[in-house]
Design an enzyme around this catalytic site. Structure first.
Site, PDB file in Angstrom:
ATOM      1  N   ASP A 474     -10.129   0.191   0.123  1.00  0.00           N
ATOM      2  CA  ASP A 474     -10.380   1.052  -1.038  1.00  0.00           C
ATOM      3  C   ASP A 474     -11.826   1.514  -1.135  1.00  0.00           C
ATOM      4  O   ASP A 474     -12.127   2.468  -1.847  1.00  0.00           O
ATOM      5  CB  ASP A 474     -10.091   0.260  -2.328  1.00  0.00           C
TER       6      ASP A 474
HETATM    7  C1  BGC Z   1      -6.806  -3.885  -3.397  1.00  0.00           C
HETATM    8  C2  BGC Z   1      -6.091  -3.513  -2.130  1.00  0.00           C
HETATM    9  C3  BGC Z   1      -7.060  -3.092  -1.088  1.00  0.00           C
HETATM   10  C4  BGC Z   1      -8.118  -4.155  -0.871  1.00  0.00           C
HETATM   11  C5  BGC Z   1      -9.183  -3.723   0.111  1.00  0.00           C
HETATM   12  C6  BGC Z   1      -7.872  -4.906  -3.098  1.00  0.00           C
HETATM   13  O1  BGC Z   1      -8.622  -5.120  -4.253  1.00  0.00           O
HETATM   14  O2  BGC Z   1      -5.889  -4.399  -4.330  1.00  0.00           O
HETATM   15  O3  BGC Z   1      -5.166  -2.475  -2.379  1.00  0.00           O
HETATM   16  O4  BGC Z   1      -6.349  -2.844   0.095  1.00  0.00           O
HETATM   17  O5  BGC Z   1      -8.745  -4.454  -2.109  1.00  0.00           O
HETATM   18  O6  BGC Z   1     -10.005  -2.734  -0.397  1.00  0.00           O
END
Ligand code: BGC
Length: 805
Positions: A474
């Site tokens: 993200d």
């Molecule tokens: C999110 C995931 C994401 C991960 C890496 C988490 O906080 O819920 O959807 O893939 O972070 O960024």
């Protein structure tokens, strides 16, 4: 250092002191009513939606585990009191599956408070047992209380100008009803009741606490009497006061219950204009015992579907109990409500919930089916996806962003896992709308095709998928370019005409396309694999992405952020680089550059300054979160990758580095619960290397279970049967397992640590490692046969082969 111990027989973690480094949490209930309970009775409760139907108030970021459930024991003769869920003397907290029991004993009075949510109930029970261990009789008072939340947890914490005037309660006998806004548009109310006759109550928080006081020493408890206050606005609470006189050795039991009820809109009030209470169940003494027995039976059945006995205790207790329990919680709640996820921020994440299905589908396949269809119903006609939906409405929204181009692909993986587990191909024919719009329905199969097409239709200059807002990571925001403080990296407007590409999405696409199968997707996967070979390889590992300007991300050519973990895992999982030695080389680079004693870091070297063109990842101090933390979710991908190249030693070794039980001895460093995975462990660059954060709600739960059970132990559902294809360290002499699969029970004995060449299925020899499907109800004995039982095929042999190519 430890703060407790596992009681494997009881399926409990026993916390031995109330002052754990962080509150250690358990989840009670599932589905409709959820209670979060810490080892001191803290936490909060809600009905279905942690934001919109919050029952109890929680204070975020408080210095102590404040709030939640308040229990006080008062010695009425001495005039002293204490908090039995926080009391050091004789303290013990047993977190079990669906219940938490906290004991302490002070001044000759032992108190055990057990919290449990009965199956299918919309309430929680607090069974308080008080035993007088003195030689004389004891005159005692028990106070039990909650502070009600005014339903919308966000509004409750922010809109004080309104909500300090809307609080209303009703009191009838030993039942306190929280009925704020019930007079107008709400058809639901909360209640707090008691199985015994009460000596008094309070419903106005400040009357109970007294001026200038907190929940640690409420005036009513100090005084030994409530004031029967009725809340008009301000902060409604529910407190019961029960008097107990116990003879020497006598034990008293009181059950309190906090619950949620709804009434039909035309039957909200009784003939006196008061709340119609017909849906409030009578709480009888003994209610908690029945609930505990029911929960235990439920978990016996659930966990009985997958049990293993291996040479490693950490594998056994995580697989058999805690990892599966955590998968249940992540399935229910996605990333919405924990002590780190506030329940007001995030709903059900599209990619998160899709991945959660992978670790849950064997437990309750029918619920996984429903979830897959719910997720697909929020998919957009383009094949893309909202990033989340609200559980109460099941409608997608872009409150935390949209256009994460990996999102739809995870739905393909979830559906394929469901198909393999159940063989139920009718799900593919289910008519499912797009964006919940009536009339837009197509069969689910078409949704999956559109999910894959979404990638193919968004290809960048190197033939790799456009990343959009971000991919799985993200925080890798390659089209964001945010310069305003406080702006959300996920929702700020994308730079027009973005061409940033993701090698990770390419690999995920190859995996998903191959899982779904068919000529069209096989060809598309092959083409994508070519693109990865041509532009995704950096010489010793796979690159991560190309940025807006076409520069590689995750390359030796970069000054920082040279190697990322995600594409190394995902490429090998997709089968990319298995035949040309690249996967093995990439994994060797992971070991060399990313591996720490606490697991594999996400990236190295960590970013030391903010980079406009990379986004949030560079906003974190080095070593935290996506900026070179050990992001636990990605570790099992490397575990699986190691098994794909046949290295059972490396796979188990890495698996154990993030296994919470195996980290129990360093609980003072790890700080989070030793029975569940946390999202992140601070990486080597951090001052607090080894410290975990964001426990419970993480994709690490589902993927760790998949990695250890399906790839290390190799018990893998496939379309045509159950595969037994372990990849074990050489010193293992095998293991045994029980797996219920499509209605049949397989009792599996794996002999030795080598590759499985043949099976004995009820004594009949079957070549290969696939157990053909057995009829439902059958109990089947399976033994493995290995021509190289010591596992020479693994580890060094594979690495040698890889380096010679
Ligand atoms: C999110 C995931 C994401 C991960 C890496 C988490 O906080 O819920 O959807 O893939 O972070 O960024």
């Amino acid at each position: 250092m430890r703060y407790g111990h596992f009681d494997d027989g009881a399926r409990e973690y026993v916390v031995e002191r109330p002052d754990t480094p962080l509150p250690w949490l358990n989840y009670l209930g599932s589905g409709d009513y959820v209670a979060l309970v810490t080892n001191t009775g803290g936490g909060y409760s809600f009905f279905r939606d942690a934001r919109l139907r919050r029952l109890t108030r929680y204070r975020y970021n408080a210095p102590t585990d404040a709030g939640g459930r308040h229990v006080y024991l008062r010695d009425d003769e001495a005039g002293t009191f204490w908090l039995p869920c926080r009391e050091l003397a004789g303290y013990r907290c047993r977190h079990g599956l669906g219940y938490t029991a906290i004991e302490s004993a002070r001044d000759g009075v032992a108190v055990e408070t057990t919290f449990v949510v009965p199956p299918d109930a919309t309430y929680e029970l607090w069974r308080v047992r008080v035993r007088n261990a003195r030689r004389t009789s004891a005159a005692l008072s028990l106070f039990a209380g909650v502070e009600f939340c005014l339903w919308d947890a966000h509004d409750d914490a922010t809109n004080l100008q309104r909500n300090l005037s809307v609080g209303e309660v009703e009191v009838e006998g030993a039942t306190i009803l929280h009925v704020s806004e019930y007079r107008e548009r709400r058809d639901h109310f909360a209640w707090f009741t008691c199985s015994a006759e009460t000596a008094g109550f309070d419903t106005q928080r400040d009357a109970f606490l007294g001026p200038g006081r907190g929940f640690d020493a409420p005036a009513a408890v100090v005084r030994g009497a409530c004031s029967d206050s009725i809340a008009h606005g301000w902060q409604p609470c529910g407190v019961h006061h029960v008097r107990l006189v116990l003879a020497p050795g006598e034990e008293g039991e009181i059950v309190f219950a906090l619950g949620y009820s709804e009434n039909a809109r035309d039957a909200k009030f009784d003939e006196h204009g008061r709340v119609d209470k017909r849906n409030v169940p009578a709480i009888l003494p003994g209610a908690a015992d029945a609930a505990l027995a029911a929960r235990s039976a439920e978990w016996d059945e659930r966990l009985g579907r997958l049990q293993v006995e291996t040479p490693n205790v950490h594998v056994d207790r995580m697989v058999n109990v805690w990892n599966q329990a955590q998968c249940m919680v992540t399935f229910d709640l996605s990333r919405s409500a924990s002590l780190f996820e506030t329940g007001v921020g995030r709903g059900m994440g599209f990619r998160d919930s899709s991945q959660d299905v992978l670790g849950f589908v064997h437990l309750i396949p029918e619920r996984a089916r429903e979830r897959i269809l719910d997720l697909a119903a929020t998919q957009l006609p383009s094949g893309g996806a909202y990033h989340q939906y609200q559980p109460l409405t099941k409608r997608g929204n872009d409150a935390i962003g949209s256009g994460f181009n990996d999102d739809p692909l995870w739905l393909v993986l979830a559906t394929c896992a469901y198909l393999k587990e159940t063989g139920d191909r009718t799900i593919l024919d289910e008519a499912v709308p797009y964006d919940n719009a009536a009339g837009s329905e197509t069969p689910l199969r078409e949704h999956l095709d559109r999910a894959l097409s979404y990638t193919v239709e968004r290809i960048g200059p190197h033939g790799l998928p456009l990343i959009g807002r971000a991919d799985w990571n993200d925080c890798l925001n390659l089209n964001c370019f945010s310069e305003e403080p406080g702006e959300s990296f996920q929702t700020v407007g994308n730079r027009e005409g973005g061409v940033a590409e993701s090698v990770f999405i390419a690999a995920l696409f190859v995996l998903a396309a191959r899982e779904l199968g068919g000529e069209r997707w096989a060809a598309a996967a092959a083409a994508m694999e070519d693109a990865v070979r041509a532009h995704g390889w950096d010489g010793a590992w796979f690159r991560r992405a190309y940025d807006h300007f076409g520069a590689p991300v995750g390359s030796a050519a970069c000054d920082e952020g040279q190697i990322f973990v995600e594409p190394q895992g995902m490429c090998a999982m997709a089968g990319i680089g298995l035949d040309d030695g690249r996967a093995a080389a990439a994994l060797a680079s992971v070991r060399e550059r990313l591996l720490t004693g606490h697991g594999v870091m996400l990236v190295q070297p960590a970013y030391t300054r903010y980079r406009l063109e990379l986004g949030e990842i560079t906003s974190y101090p080095p070593g935290y979160k996506e900026n070179a933390g050990v992001f636990c979710h990605t570790n099992p991908w490397i575990v699986i990758a190691e098994t794909r190249i046949g290295d059972g030693e490396a796979a188990l070794d890495l698996y154990l580095r993030t296994n919470p039980s195996a980290r129990e001895d360093v609980s003072d460093v790890h700080r989070c619960e030793p029975y569940v995975y946390a999202q992140m462990i601070a990486g080597r660059d951090a001052a607090t290397h080894g410290e975990a954060k964001n426990s419970w709600l993480t994709g690490a739960a589902a993927w760790s279970l998949v990695a250890v059970t399906q790839w290390i132990l190799g018990i893998r559902p496939e379309h045509d049967g159950l595969r037994i294809d372990p990849c074990l360290p050489r010193d293992w002499e095998g293991f045994t397992a029980t797996r219920v699969f499509r209605g049949a029970t397989y009792r599996i004995r794996v002999r030795g640590s080598g590759r499985v060449d043949a099976l004995l299925v009820d004594g009949e020899r079957v070549e290969g490692s696939l157990i053909p499907l057995q009829p439902p109800g059958a109990v089947v004995e399976v033994e493995t046969i290995s021509y190289t039982p010591e596992g020479q095929w693994s580890a060094s042999a594979v690495r040698a082969a890889a380096s010679s190519t």
